[in-house]
Design an enzyme around this catalytic site. Structure first.
Site, PDB file in Angstrom:
ATOM      1  N   SER A 229       8.366   8.619  -6.421  1.00  0.00           N
ATOM      2  CA  SER A 229       7.525   9.054  -7.539  1.00  0.00           C
ATOM      3  C   SER A 229       7.206   7.862  -8.440  1.00  0.00           C
ATOM      4  O   SER A 229       6.086   7.720  -8.926  1.00  0.00           O
ATOM      5  CB  SER A 229       8.218  10.151  -8.328  1.00  0.00           C
ATOM      6  OG  SER A 229       9.362   9.641  -8.963  1.00  0.00           O
ATOM      7  N   ARG A 233       3.297   6.977  -8.476  1.00  0.00           N
ATOM      8  CA  ARG A 233       2.618   7.309  -9.725  1.00  0.00           C
ATOM      9  C   ARG A 233       1.875   6.069 -10.246  1.00  0.00           C
ATOM     10  O   ARG A 233       0.690   6.123 -10.572  1.00  0.00           O
ATOM     11  CB  ARG A 233       3.607   7.782 -10.774  1.00  0.00           C
ATOM     12  CG  ARG A 233       2.934   8.089 -12.113  1.00  0.00           C
ATOM     13  CD  ARG A 233       3.898   8.536 -13.158  1.00  0.00           C
ATOM     14  NE  ARG A 233       4.584   9.763 -12.793  1.00  0.00           N
ATOM     15  CZ  ARG A 233       5.821   9.827 -12.385  1.00  0.00           C
ATOM     16  NH1 ARG A 233       6.532   8.726 -12.299  1.00  0.00           N
ATOM     17  NH2 ARG A 233       6.355  10.967 -12.055  1.00  0.00           N
ATOM     18  N   ASN A 237      -2.240   5.773 -10.110  1.00  0.00           N
ATOM     19  CA  ASN A 237      -3.007   5.667 -11.348  1.00  0.00           C
ATOM     20  C   ASN A 237      -3.840   4.397 -11.382  1.00  0.00           C
ATOM     21  O   ASN A 237      -5.017   4.419 -11.741  1.00  0.00           O
ATOM     22  CB  ASN A 237      -2.059   5.691 -12.556  1.00  0.00           C
ATOM     23  CG  ASN A 237      -1.779   7.108 -13.001  1.00  0.00           C
ATOM     24  OD1 ASN A 237      -2.619   7.735 -13.622  1.00  0.00           O
ATOM     25  ND2 ASN A 237      -0.622   7.616 -12.647  1.00  0.00           N
TER      26      ASN A 237
END
Lengths: 307, 156
Positions: A229, A233, A237
């Site tokens: 994660s 992440r 992004n």
């Protein structure tokens, strides 16, 4: 590909391609196309990611080191004031989310925050500027933002993951860590009450043997989700942000002469890129902060004894 | 590699972004940093002032203490002097008083003596008269001889 116009697809692909190099035919060769880079397989290096992350990491270290050396207890000067604010901010958020005692965590958080922030910051540099410098140097590709390369984010996440494993074992012991992985979330009910071979206990032991793999599966997913994660992440992004910058930049590229549609595209590129860039100032800071906070939280969990 | 108008658009965008940062993002950050600096400077200045005040107060308290000590010594000396004076005065006074009492006593004694002598004189005169009358076998007329008797009394 070094000259001539590119189609939109080529333009996007070009901007998303890392400078991938490897040892080949007795020399260090860099891929000239995406296919070539792919063919290099696992044992290749994204030189741009390495160079940019190293440069930015060193920039952070030298900047903070120079301030730290000159630090006074008097009224801080401009740069020292800024560095103090950053360190105070990190220190406060670490105090807020880390309950254990480990002098390593706050510096780690500071490093992660500043490094990720600086790497993200490269996203604000106009995407075609890089080519102005890299093309004359004979580099076919150069991606300026290391955090849009999953290799960089996964690498950092693996570092954090190793720290999680290290402190889990250090704080809880090997047995404690294995216990945490296998005796959660369903266990305490099945543990033998006393060490005797009563029928009830035998039943419990059988149930335990059945439940341990289930627990292990759940906890393993839980454990592996942490670095995954973290890495995905940040990468997701930044990659998405970069992608939108590229798409917006395509509009200006479509300008062919002073036609009405060309000027409209040109104008809308500016109109779109500016808000997106301003929004990105928030995103890059937020992503750096999230990466840092999650690292601290994961390490905090690694330091906690549950059972 | 295609260099085209997108580069111009990116440059304009970048310039606008820098302008935006300069106008909107930079000032509050700088203000916060300056405020923090000011707070630190104020705090340090206050600490310095406090230290200075403390030094001054210590000096002043030492001065006051010294002054008070001096004053106390002075007061004690004065007291001593006053005591000596008062003692002297009391001595002189007592001597005077004693002398006065003595003089009065002496005067009284003399008075008593003269009174006693007077009484004695009268008695002796009376006795003499009585003796004389006995000798003369008749009464002496006190009236007739009053002059002689008082002369006699005076002589005694």
């Amino acid at each position: 590909m070094a000259s001539g116009n590119l189609t939109s697809t080529e333009y996007i692909k070009h901007h998303l391609q890392n400078l991938t190099c490897t040892l080949q035919d007795g020399g260090f060769r860099c891929a000239q196309s995406a296919e070539e880079a792919k063919a290099m397989g696992f044992w290749a290096i994204n030189v741009d990611t390495i160079v940019m992350s190293l440069v930015l990491g060193l920039a952070f270290l030298f900047l903070f080191r120079s301030v730290a050396k000159k630090a006074t207890a008097d009224v801080p000067g401009g740069l020292q004031n800024f560095v103090e604010v950053v360190i105070e901010f990190i220190d406060n958020s670490v105090r807020g989310s880390f309950t254990g005692r480990n002098p390593m965590v706050a510096p780690l958080a500071l490093t992660i925050f500043m490094w990720v922030f600086l790497m993200n910051l490269m996203d604000l540099v106009p995407i075609d500027y890089v080519a102005l410098i890299s093309a004359p140097l004979g580099l076919e590709f150069f991606k300026l933002v290391p955090t849009t390369d999953p290799n960089a984010t996964i690498g950092m996440a693996i570092g954090v993951f190793l720290l999680i494993l290290f402190y889990s074992v250090k704080v809880k012991g090997v047995g404690g860590f294995i216990g945490e992985l296998t005796l959660q979330p369903f266990a305490s009910f099945f543990l033998p009450v006393k060490f005797s071979l009563s029928p009830g206990n035998l039943l419990r032991i059988v149930a335990l043997i059945i439940i341990v793999p289930v627990n292990f599966l759940l906890e393993l997913v839980n454990l592996l989700a942490k670095p995954l994660s973290l890495a995905l992440r940040l990468f997701g992004n930044m990659y998405a942000g970069e992608m939108i910058f590229i798409l917006i930049a395509l509009m200006g590229g479509a300008w062919a002469g002073a036609s009405l549609s060309g000027i409209t595209l040109f104008g809308s590129q500016i109109l779109l890129a500016l808000p997106w860039a301003i929004f990105h100032i928030l995103i890059i800071t937020l992503q750096a902060f999230i990466f840092m906070t999650l690292t601290v939280v994961y390490l905090d969990m690694a330091h906690q004894k549950h059972h | 590699m295609n260099i085209n108008a997108t580069l111009i658009a990116q440059t304009i965008t970048f310039a606008l972004l820098v302008w935006f940062c300069m106008k909107i993002i930079w000032p509050p950050v700088i203000r916060a940093l300056d405020a923090r600096k000011q707070r630190i400077a104020d705090g340090l200045a206050a600490a310095d002032r406090g230290k200075h005040d403390l030094e001054l107060a210590a000096k002043r308290s030492a001065d006051i203490l010294r002054e008070a000590k001096g004053k106390a010594a002075e007061i004690i000396a004065q007291g001593e002097k006053l005591k000596a004076e008062m003692l002297d005065q009391a001595k002189v006074h007592a001597q005077d008083e004693a002398e006065r009492i003595m003089v009065a006593a002496r005067a009284e004694v003399e008075q008593e003596v003269s009174r006693a002598r007077e009484v004695l004189r009268h008695q002796v005169a009376d006795l003499a008269v009585a003796g004389a009358s006995k000798i003369l076998q008749r009464e002496v007329d006190a009236k007739a001889h009053a002059e002689m008797l008082s002369a006699l009394k005076q002589e005694l």
